[in-house]
Design a protein around this motif. Sequence first.
Motif, mmCIF file in Angstrom:
data_model
loop_
_atom_site.group_PDB
_atom_site.id
_atom_site.type_symbol
_atom_site.label_atom_id
_atom_site.label_comp_id
_atom_site.label_asym_id
_atom_site.label_seq_id
_atom_site.Cartn_x
_atom_site.Cartn_y
_atom_site.Cartn_z
ATOM 1 N N TYR A 4 59.140 58.170 -8.220
ATOM 2 C CA TYR A 4 59.512 58.089 -9.635
ATOM 3 C C TYR A 4 58.542 58.952 -10.426
ATOM 4 N N VAL B 290 68.145 55.479 -13.113
ATOM 5 C CA VAL B 290 66.771 55.007 -12.889
ATOM 6 C C VAL B 290 65.827 55.537 -13.961
ATOM 7 N N TYR B 291 66.154 56.687 -14.544
ATOM 8 C CA TYR B 291 65.317 57.266 -15.592
ATOM 9 C C TYR B 291 65.652 56.696 -16.968
ATOM 10 N N TYR C 249 67.029 53.867 -17.699
ATOM 11 C CA TYR C 249 66.655 52.452 -17.754
ATOM 12 C C TYR C 249 65.144 52.272 -17.555
ATOM 13 N N GLY C 250 64.607 52.903 -16.518
ATOM 14 C CA GLY C 250 63.210 52.691 -16.171
ATOM 15 C C GLY C 250 62.240 53.198 -17.217
ATOM 16 N N ARG D 275 61.908 50.652 -19.923
ATOM 17 C CA ARG D 275 61.126 49.517 -19.436
ATOM 18 C C ARG D 275 59.635 49.851 -19.437
ATOM 19 N N GLU E 5 62.343 43.919 -20.801
ATOM 20 C CA GLU E 5 63.394 43.751 -19.806
ATOM 21 C C GLU E 5 64.708 43.445 -20.527
ATOM 22 N N SER F 299 59.552 49.541 -9.560
ATOM 23 C CA SER F 299 60.829 50.041 -9.058
ATOM 24 C C SER F 299 61.826 48.905 -8.872
ATOM 25 N N THR G 290 63.453 48.025 -12.218
ATOM 26 C CA THR G 290 64.505 48.961 -12.617
ATOM 27 C C THR G 290 65.763 48.758 -11.782
ATOM 28 N N GLN G 291 65.577 48.511 -10.467
ATOM 29 C CA GLN G 291 66.734 48.252 -9.617
ATOM 30 C C GLN G 291 67.450 46.969 -10.050
#
Length: 328
Positions: free
Chosen positions: A125, A181-182, A184-185, A188, A194, A310, A313-314
Amino acid sequence: MANDLRWGILGAARFAAKDMAPAIHAARGNRLAALATTSPDKVAPFRAITDDLTVYDSYAALLDDDGIDAIYIPLANHLHVDWTLRAIEAGKHVLCEKPIALDAGEVDRIIAARDASGLHVAEAYMILHHPQWERVRELLDAGALGTLGHVDAVFTYNNPDRANFRNQRGTGGGGIRDVGVYTYGSARFATGAEPEEISTRIRWEDGVDVWAHTTGTMAGPKGRFTYSGLTSTRLMRHQSVTFHGSDGLLKLTAPFNGGVFAEAQAHLLRPDHSVAVERWPGVNQYVLQVENFAATVREGTSYPAPLEFSRGTQAMIDMVFSQATDIT
């Protein structure tokens, strides 16, 4: 050289040849030492980086090499969990491309294997190794935007190639797993929040999401705010993240691929209409990722993107899929 972290790469992916192999070679205290591929015609770009390269014709043979310390995995998404666990079992530190798994429970399996082995294992990431994201968190923590009210994240590109694994259901393809993943992550990470409740509208092609818009609310140390995230693999290439507060607005113009998509810049707009711009020219976040990985292995330093992050995010991605509405 004797103390360098010696890396092996599983699979001659184009991204590995273009970005990660050069990054490993350029990173201080690291050495690109081996490659495993079943396609001999793909070896040349890696040998162009370093001619001191051992090439294996199977992934298992590379894992059996006692001279290799760490494994980088750029394989198709559905292969990540299996080969990460096999690399851990072989006693290797692992940096696996995102998404490291296809659901949060699989990340738990990897975390358990990491803990039992004492090895360093992480998802690749890369954005959290770029200084612009530490700066975003600093500004938010300092209250530069006042009360945070909304975060908007966009990551789109146009990839209609049906043969590409990103467009295949059986290989874990789709825009959410590739670039969600980007969107959302990053929200966060910057806010520490969250998702509370979210809904997503998704357009599918051949079983993979090619357009997805997620909206909802998130909550954390900065309070409760609304969120919007757009991902697509059928729209013109674009990326941006905006944090909108009561006393300011912060926009990142190249939040995910700084230096490739565009120069990484942060624009801070204030109530008096003044704009402060910070720039990060010449930063290679892939090199920083490799150097940070090696520092954690060698010195035990804190890693910017641990597996626990990680997993979070998942879990949000799992939530997105579970709450999705299909559109035509």
